[in-house]
Design an enzyme around this catalytic site. Structure first.
Site, PDB file in Angstrom:
ATOM      1  N   GLY A   1       8.590  69.584  -8.779  1.00 18.96           N
ATOM      2  CA  GLY A   1       7.276  68.971  -9.004  1.00 18.96           C
ATOM      3  C   GLY A   1       6.107  69.946  -8.984  1.00 18.96           C
ATOM      4  O   GLY A   1       6.286  71.166  -8.869  1.00 18.96           O
TER       5      GLY A   1
ATOM      6  N   HIS B   1      17.938  60.993  -5.852  1.00 20.61           N
ATOM      7  CA  HIS B   1      16.899  62.000  -6.110  1.00 20.61           C
ATOM      8  C   HIS B   1      16.072  62.183  -4.833  1.00 20.61           C
ATOM      9  O   HIS B   1      15.869  61.223  -4.077  1.00 20.61           O
ATOM     10  CB  HIS B   1      16.010  61.541  -7.275  1.00 20.61           C
ATOM     11  CG  HIS B   1      15.045  62.606  -7.715  1.00 20.61           C
ATOM     12  ND1 HIS B   1      13.852  62.813  -7.072  1.00 20.61           N
ATOM     13  CD2 HIS B   1      15.119  63.530  -8.698  1.00 20.61           C
ATOM     14  CE1 HIS B   1      13.218  63.833  -7.669  1.00 20.61           C
ATOM     15  NE2 HIS B   1      13.974  64.277  -8.665  1.00 20.61           N
TER      16      HIS B   1
ATOM     17  N   SER C   1      11.355  72.766 -11.169  1.00 18.34           N
ATOM     18  CA  SER C   1      10.431  73.684 -11.844  1.00 18.34           C
ATOM     19  C   SER C   1      11.099  74.552 -12.912  1.00 18.34           C
ATOM     20  O   SER C   1      10.750  75.726 -13.064  1.00 18.34           O
ATOM     21  CB  SER C   1       9.695  74.555 -10.825  1.00 18.34           C
ATOM     22  OG  SER C   1       8.840  73.752 -10.038  1.00 18.34           O
TER      23      SER C   1
ATOM     24  N   GLU D   1      18.957  70.240  -6.542  1.00 21.32           N
ATOM     25  CA  GLU D   1      17.510  70.369  -6.718  1.00 21.32           C
ATOM     26  C   GLU D   1      16.865  70.630  -5.362  1.00 21.32           C
ATOM     27  O   GLU D   1      16.645  69.681  -4.581  1.00 21.32           O
ATOM     28  CB  GLU D   1      16.927  69.078  -7.304  1.00 21.32           C
ATOM     29  CG  GLU D   1      17.508  68.702  -8.650  1.00 21.32           C
ATOM     30  CD  GLU D   1      16.590  67.725  -9.380  1.00 21.32           C
ATOM     31  OE1 GLU D   1      15.993  68.113 -10.378  1.00 21.32           O
ATOM     32  OE2 GLU D   1      16.469  66.582  -8.917  1.00 21.32           O
TER      33      GLU D   1
END
Ligand code: PGA
Length: 274
Positions: free
Chosen positions: A188, A110, A229, A182
């Protein structure tokens, strides 16, 4: 199912997963599971909808137990694992420890691990190889930075991360590989949602790189999820793209209600039980 809802184009399966990051205690995780069980009452997700949740390590066992107690079709995955089966690695969690809790899915690489804990492509590769070799599924996360996007090196970053993560992965291991795309700038609180056509183009690039590396046919079956998001307001903009095989969601799925909304919404776009 509403008769007017279009099916997801040419998709037999679709993934919805949630990453909880360093949020939720064991108690709060259990409350999420109980809440989802209540909200799912009367809802039998279609067989093509693959649901998963990735809590903190201390909550894995509880989450597993509650999924089975409530007969919820939600796979529980870990957010990270070390590549060594055991050793002098204080603070780390090994793959055999996860297997002992019947955890079969591990997130790797991640962007927060890469940025805040200095994980390199080489670390991601070691973890991916160890996870796949142990027979678990690996959800490998890749994404370009804002700087990369602004300086037109985003695609190079993506290709490098993908190539780095998959070094020495063999085509027979691909059925247990999932990719989450991502973009770092979309993730975030500070993230800006990505434009769907931008996402579609990146997924096409990732698919092409996978095919070049491992062959078109096995590569075509690797699910490529989108994350960053995703909300109850925009999820269909991504989910309905032909190139997107699933959604990987943070904040919008942290409440039982949020997860239930996304799962039920996606279910109306998938082929129902036959
Ligand atoms: P977000 O997080 O949906 O809250 O942007 C996504 C992720 O970090 O996986």
């Amino acid at each position: 199912m509403s008769l007017s809802a279009p099916s997801l184009p040419m998709k037999e399966r679709f993934y919805l997963g949630t990453n909880w990051k360093m949020f939720k205690t064991n108690t709060q995780s259990a409350a999420w599971m109980d809440g989802v069980a209540r909200l799912f009452s009367g809802f039998n997700p279609p067989p093509g909808l693959h649901l998963f949740a990735m809590p903190s390590h201390p909550a894995l066992s509880t989450m597993r137990a509650l999924a089975s107690r409530h007969a919820l079709p939600i796979r529980i995955g870990a957010q990270n694992a070390h590549w060594a089966p055991e050793g002098e690695f204080t603070g780390e969690v090994s793959i055999p420890m996860l297997q002992d809790m019947a955890i079969e899915l591990v997130m790797i690489g991640h962007s927060e691990r890469r940025e805040k804990f200095g994980e390199t492509d080489e670390d991601v590769n070691r973890k991916t190889l160890a996870t796949l070799a142990a027979g678990l599924s690996a959800l490998v996360c890749i994404g370009e930075t804002k700087d990369g996007k602004q300086h037109d090196s985003g695609d190079t970053q993506l290709s490098r991360q993908l190539e780095g993560a998959l070094r020495e992965v063999t085509p027979d291991q691909l059925p247990r590989l999932l990719i989450a795309y991502e973009p770092v700038w979309a993730i975030g609180e500070q993230g800006e949602p990505a434009a769907p056509d931008y996402v579609a183009a990146r997924h096409t690039l990732i698919r092409a790189r996978l095919a070049g590396r491992l062959g078109a046919e096995p590569a075509a079956r690797v699910p490529i999820l989108y994350g960053g998001s995703v909300t109850a307001g925009n999820y269909l903009d991504y989910a309905l793209l032909r190139e997107v095989d699933g959604l990987f969601v943070g904040r919008a799925a942290w409440s039982p209600d949020g997860f239930n909304t996304l799962a039920r919404g996606l279910a109306t776009h998938l082929p129902p039980h036959s």
